[in-house]
Design a protein around this motif. Sequence first.
Motif, PDB file in Angstrom:
ATOM      1  N   CYS A   1       0.863  -1.191   0.000  1.00 56.64           N
ATOM      2  CA  CYS A   1       0.000   0.000   0.000  1.00 56.64           C
ATOM      3  C   CYS A   1       0.897   1.237   0.000  1.00 56.64           C
ATOM      4  O   CYS A   1       0.983   1.969   0.988  1.00 56.64           O
ATOM      5  CB  CYS A   1      -0.918   0.002   1.223  1.00 56.64           C
ATOM      6  SG  CYS A   1      -2.268   1.219   1.130  1.00 56.64           S
ATOM      7  N   PRO A   2       1.573   1.484  -1.103  1.00 61.12           N
ATOM      8  CA  PRO A   2       2.608   2.530  -1.148  1.00 61.12           C
ATOM      9  C   PRO A   2       2.097   3.950  -0.882  1.00 61.12           C
ATOM     10  O   PRO A   2       2.880   4.816  -0.484  1.00 61.12           O
ATOM     11  CB  PRO A   2       3.180   2.397  -2.570  1.00 61.12           C
ATOM     12  CG  PRO A   2       2.124   1.694  -3.363  1.00 61.12           C
ATOM     13  CD  PRO A   2       1.447   0.774  -2.398  1.00 61.12           C
ATOM     14  N   ARG A   3       0.796   4.192  -1.084  1.00 68.60           N
ATOM     15  CA  ARG A   3       0.259   5.548  -0.899  1.00 68.60           C
ATOM     16  C   ARG A   3      -0.410   5.739   0.455  1.00 68.60           C
ATOM     17  O   ARG A   3      -1.094   6.729   0.684  1.00 68.60           O
ATOM     18  CB  ARG A   3      -0.737   5.865  -2.016  1.00 68.60           C
ATOM     19  CG  ARG A   3      -0.137   5.943  -3.410  1.00 68.60           C
ATOM     20  CD  ARG A   3      -1.194   6.306  -4.451  1.00 68.60           C
ATOM     21  NE  ARG A   3      -1.946   7.489  -4.097  1.00 68.60           N
ATOM     22  CZ  ARG A   3      -3.252   7.496  -3.815  1.00 68.60           C
ATOM     23  NH1 ARG A   3      -3.944   6.367  -3.844  1.00 68.60           N
ATOM     24  NH2 ARG A   3      -3.864   8.629  -3.512  1.00 68.60           N
ATOM     25  N   VAL A   4      -0.216   4.799   1.366  1.00 70.10           N
ATOM     26  CA  VAL A   4      -0.957   4.851   2.625  1.00 70.10           C
ATOM     27  C   VAL A   4      -0.760   6.169   3.371  1.00 70.10           C
ATOM     28  O   VAL A   4      -1.728   6.740   3.884  1.00 70.10           O
ATOM     29  CB  VAL A   4      -0.589   3.652   3.534  1.00 70.10           C
ATOM     30  CG1 VAL A   4       0.890   3.633   3.892  1.00 70.10           C
ATOM     31  CG2 VAL A   4      -1.442   3.656   4.795  1.00 70.10           C
TER      32      VAL A   4
ATOM     33  N   GLY B   1     -15.118  12.605  20.364  1.00 72.65           N
ATOM     34  CA  GLY B   1     -15.521  11.789  19.221  1.00 72.65           C
ATOM     35  C   GLY B   1     -14.779  12.112  17.945  1.00 72.65           C
ATOM     36  O   GLY B   1     -14.671  11.257  17.059  1.00 72.65           O
ATOM     37  N   ASP B   2     -14.243  13.331  17.835  1.00 75.41           N
ATOM     38  CA  ASP B   2     -13.543  13.700  16.602  1.00 75.41           C
ATOM     39  C   ASP B   2     -12.291  12.871  16.372  1.00 75.41           C
ATOM     40  O   ASP B   2     -11.882  12.658  15.231  1.00 75.41           O
ATOM     41  CB  ASP B   2     -13.189  15.190  16.628  1.00 75.41           C
ATOM     42  CG  ASP B   2     -14.415  16.068  16.455  1.00 75.41           C
ATOM     43  OD1 ASP B   2     -14.990  16.058  15.359  1.00 75.41           O
ATOM     44  OD2 ASP B   2     -14.805  16.730  17.426  1.00 75.41           O
ATOM     45  N   GLY B   3     -11.661  12.398  17.435  1.00 78.35           N
ATOM     46  CA  GLY B   3     -10.496  11.537  17.271  1.00 78.35           C
ATOM     47  C   GLY B   3     -10.878  10.203  16.657  1.00 78.35           C
ATOM     48  O   GLY B   3     -10.241   9.724  15.707  1.00 78.35           O
ATOM     49  N   PHE B   4     -11.932   9.593  17.181  1.00 77.98           N
ATOM     50  CA  PHE B   4     -12.421   8.334  16.626  1.00 77.98           C
ATOM     51  C   PHE B   4     -12.849   8.507  15.168  1.00 77.98           C
ATOM     52  O   PHE B   4     -12.525   7.682  14.317  1.00 77.98           O
ATOM     53  CB  PHE B   4     -13.620   7.830  17.444  1.00 77.98           C
ATOM     54  CG  PHE B   4     -13.283   7.426  18.854  1.00 77.98           C
ATOM     55  CD1 PHE B   4     -12.817   6.146  19.125  1.00 77.98           C
ATOM     56  CD2 PHE B   4     -13.427   8.316  19.907  1.00 77.98           C
ATOM     57  CE1 PHE B   4     -12.513   5.759  20.428  1.00 77.98           C
ATOM     58  CE2 PHE B   4     -13.129   7.937  21.212  1.00 77.98           C
ATOM     59  CZ  PHE B   4     -12.668   6.660  21.468  1.00 77.98           C
ATOM     60  N   ASP B   5     -13.559   9.602  14.898  1.00 75.20           N
ATOM     61  CA  ASP B   5     -14.057   9.852  13.544  1.00 75.20           C
ATOM     62  C   ASP B   5     -12.910  10.020  12.557  1.00 75.20           C
ATOM     63  O   ASP B   5     -12.992   9.576  11.408  1.00 75.20           O
ATOM     64  CB  ASP B   5     -14.951  11.096  13.547  1.00 75.20           C
ATOM     65  CG  ASP B   5     -15.667  11.304  12.223  1.00 75.20           C
ATOM     66  OD1 ASP B   5     -16.182  10.317  11.660  1.00 75.20           O
ATOM     67  OD2 ASP B   5     -15.715  12.453  11.747  1.00 75.20           O
ATOM     68  N   THR B   6     -11.839  10.655  12.994  1.00 74.04           N
ATOM     69  CA  THR B   6     -10.675  10.844  12.132  1.00 74.04           C
ATOM     70  C   THR B   6     -10.107   9.503  11.680  1.00 74.04           C
ATOM     71  O   THR B   6      -9.808   9.296  10.493  1.00 74.04           O
ATOM     72  CB  THR B   6      -9.581  11.636  12.871  1.00 74.04           C
ATOM     73  OG1 THR B   6     -10.095  12.929  13.230  1.00 74.04           O
ATOM     74  CG2 THR B   6      -8.343  11.813  12.008  1.00 74.04           C
ATOM     75  N   VAL B   7      -9.940   8.587  12.623  1.00 74.91           N
ATOM     76  CA  VAL B   7      -9.375   7.274  12.297  1.00 74.91           C
ATOM     77  C   VAL B   7     -10.331   6.477  11.416  1.00 74.91           C
ATOM     78  O   VAL B   7      -9.905   5.840  10.444  1.00 74.91           O
ATOM     79  CB  VAL B   7      -9.048   6.485  13.581  1.00 74.91           C
ATOM     80  CG1 VAL B   7      -8.507   5.096  13.243  1.00 74.91           C
ATOM     81  CG2 VAL B   7      -8.044   7.252  14.429  1.00 74.91           C
ATOM     82  N   VAL B   8     -11.611   6.522  11.724  1.00 68.64           N
ATOM     83  CA  VAL B   8     -12.602   5.791  10.926  1.00 68.64           C
ATOM     84  C   VAL B   8     -12.596   6.283   9.486  1.00 68.64           C
ATOM     85  O   VAL B   8     -12.617   5.495   8.531  1.00 68.64           O
ATOM     86  CB  VAL B   8     -14.003   5.934  11.549  1.00 68.64           C
ATOM     87  CG1 VAL B   8     -15.083   5.430  10.592  1.00 68.64           C
ATOM     88  CG2 VAL B   8     -14.090   5.155  12.864  1.00 68.64           C
ATOM     89  N   ARG B   9     -12.554   7.582   9.307  1.00 70.94           N
ATOM     90  CA  ARG B   9     -12.545   8.154   7.946  1.00 70.94           C
ATOM     91  C   ARG B   9     -11.262   7.785   7.198  1.00 70.94           C
ATOM     92  O   ARG B   9     -11.290   7.415   6.021  1.00 70.94           O
ATOM     93  CB  ARG B   9     -12.685   9.671   8.012  1.00 70.94           C
ATOM     94  CG  ARG B   9     -14.040  10.181   8.455  1.00 70.94           C
ATOM     95  CD  ARG B   9     -14.117  11.665   8.155  1.00 70.94           C
ATOM     96  NE  ARG B   9     -15.199  12.338   8.840  1.00 70.94           N
ATOM     97  CZ  ARG B   9     -15.515  13.611   8.636  1.00 70.94           C
ATOM     98  NH1 ARG B   9     -14.788  14.339   7.780  1.00 70.94           N
ATOM     99  NH2 ARG B   9     -16.521  14.166   9.283  1.00 70.94           N
ATOM    100  N   ALA B  10     -10.130   7.917   7.895  1.00 65.58           N
ATOM    101  CA  ALA B  10      -8.854   7.619   7.242  1.00 65.58           C
ATOM    102  C   ALA B  10      -8.774   6.138   6.874  1.00 65.58           C
ATOM    103  O   ALA B  10      -8.300   5.780   5.788  1.00 65.58           O
ATOM    104  CB  ALA B  10      -7.696   8.003   8.158  1.00 65.58           C
ATOM    105  N   LYS B  11      -9.238   5.278   7.757  1.00 63.87           N
ATOM    106  CA  LYS B  11      -9.226   3.848   7.479  1.00 63.87           C
ATOM    107  C   LYS B  11     -10.110   3.525   6.277  1.00 63.87           C
ATOM    108  O   LYS B  11      -9.743   2.702   5.415  1.00 63.87           O
ATOM    109  CB  LYS B  11      -9.713   3.088   8.713  1.00 63.87           C
ATOM    110  CG  LYS B  11     -10.001   1.605   8.508  1.00 63.87           C
ATOM    111  CD  LYS B  11      -8.761   0.782   8.176  1.00 63.87           C
ATOM    112  CE  LYS B  11      -9.091  -0.702   8.203  1.00 63.87           C
ATOM    113  NZ  LYS B  11      -7.945  -1.545   7.804  1.00 63.87           N
ATOM    114  N   ALA B  12     -11.273   4.154   6.188  1.00 65.60           N
ATOM    115  CA  ALA B  12     -12.172   3.918   5.055  1.00 65.60           C
ATOM    116  C   ALA B  12     -11.505   4.306   3.745  1.00 65.60           C
ATOM    117  O   ALA B  12     -11.627   3.606   2.733  1.00 65.60           O
ATOM    118  CB  ALA B  12     -13.469   4.698   5.247  1.00 65.60           C
ATOM    119  N   ALA B  13     -10.781   5.415   3.756  1.00 67.51           N
ATOM    120  CA  ALA B  13     -10.074   5.856   2.549  1.00 67.51           C
ATOM    121  C   ALA B  13      -8.965   4.880   2.180  1.00 67.51           C
ATOM    122  O   ALA B  13      -8.755   4.567   0.997  1.00 67.51           O
ATOM    123  CB  ALA B  13      -9.500   7.258   2.768  1.00 67.51           C
ATOM    124  N   VAL B  14      -8.252   4.370   3.183  1.00 68.20           N
ATOM    125  CA  VAL B  14      -7.187   3.406   2.932  1.00 68.20           C
ATOM    126  C   VAL B  14      -7.763   2.103   2.397  1.00 68.20           C
ATOM    127  O   VAL B  14      -7.198   1.477   1.484  1.00 68.20           O
ATOM    128  CB  VAL B  14      -6.371   3.155   4.217  1.00 68.20           C
ATOM    129  CG1 VAL B  14      -5.405   1.991   4.018  1.00 68.20           C
ATOM    130  CG2 VAL B  14      -5.601   4.409   4.619  1.00 68.20           C
TER     131      VAL B  14
END
Length: 326
Positions: A37-40, A100-113
Amino acid sequence: MERWRRGGCLLTVALVAAMAVVSGEAKLSPGYYRSTCPRVESIVRAAVARKVKETFVTVPATLRLFFHDCFVQGCDASVMIASVTNDAEKDAPDNQSLAGDGFDTVVRAKAAVEKACPGVVSCADVLALAARDVVTMSSGPRWTVELGRLDGLVSKATDVAGKLPGPDMQPDTIAAMFADNNLTVDDMVALSGAHTVGFSHCTRFAGRLYRSSAAAGPSYYRASYARQLMAACPRDVGPTIAVDMDPVTPTVFDNTYYANLAGGLGLFASDQALHDGAASRPAVEGFAGNQTLFFEAFKEAMVKLGRAGVKSGRGGEIRRDCTAFN
């Protein structure tokens, strides 16, 4: 309490082959996803940037989430798990103030990955990258994040007690918690500098604020600062009001936090005690006078923290959804 763990599915042969294990622990590497996943890093950074643009709370919330995750069971994203019976790590009293914004950040980033590299990158690594990126996006330093963590298989609220520093703890007590994660007193002081962009609900420090100010010593605020806090946080106020940890430059990741301690502007008793403690004061004074020194120490400490309790082999998994075991 129910023990939350994943079912018995095995890791794929490809994943096992990709794992490098040394003495039972994952061997972390900045280039861990170079071929898979070179663009992670750019994907996570873009997702984090969008979230930071929506609200600055993203910065302290994501950084604090990383700390709370790593200090309990290691850096394995176990704090991300949502439990229908409210007995996962995030449900513990010490974690209920996590924004909650911390959790949301990770959830969004993971979805994009996941769109680019499905089933390859762990939530623990996404959180580690996001924590670095929010610091950089608030004028703080950038460092190379080691990657290769797996997501944990257990998340229990009962595992949290006694693992996280509290607002009224003394440096010796907090230093022992850091030592449990192979972190020194200087690392502790450097990582405490994250409070330069943090915030706290009034209930976390009201006990100290409204204690009799007749006694002198590090437990009490400078008078003008106390009046400012009392105006923002009336006596017996609930957890709905929050104030900045750094009243001078609250949205800039800098070394002002340490200068504040010298001026009696430490919001928590545990912050102010760093300035007054014999073991911690030299680092506080050094960082207050030299931002570059602070940045270098913070980067080093974040890399060391990111190695805490990493999972490998059958001790972990790569979650498809950061809030649920596979």
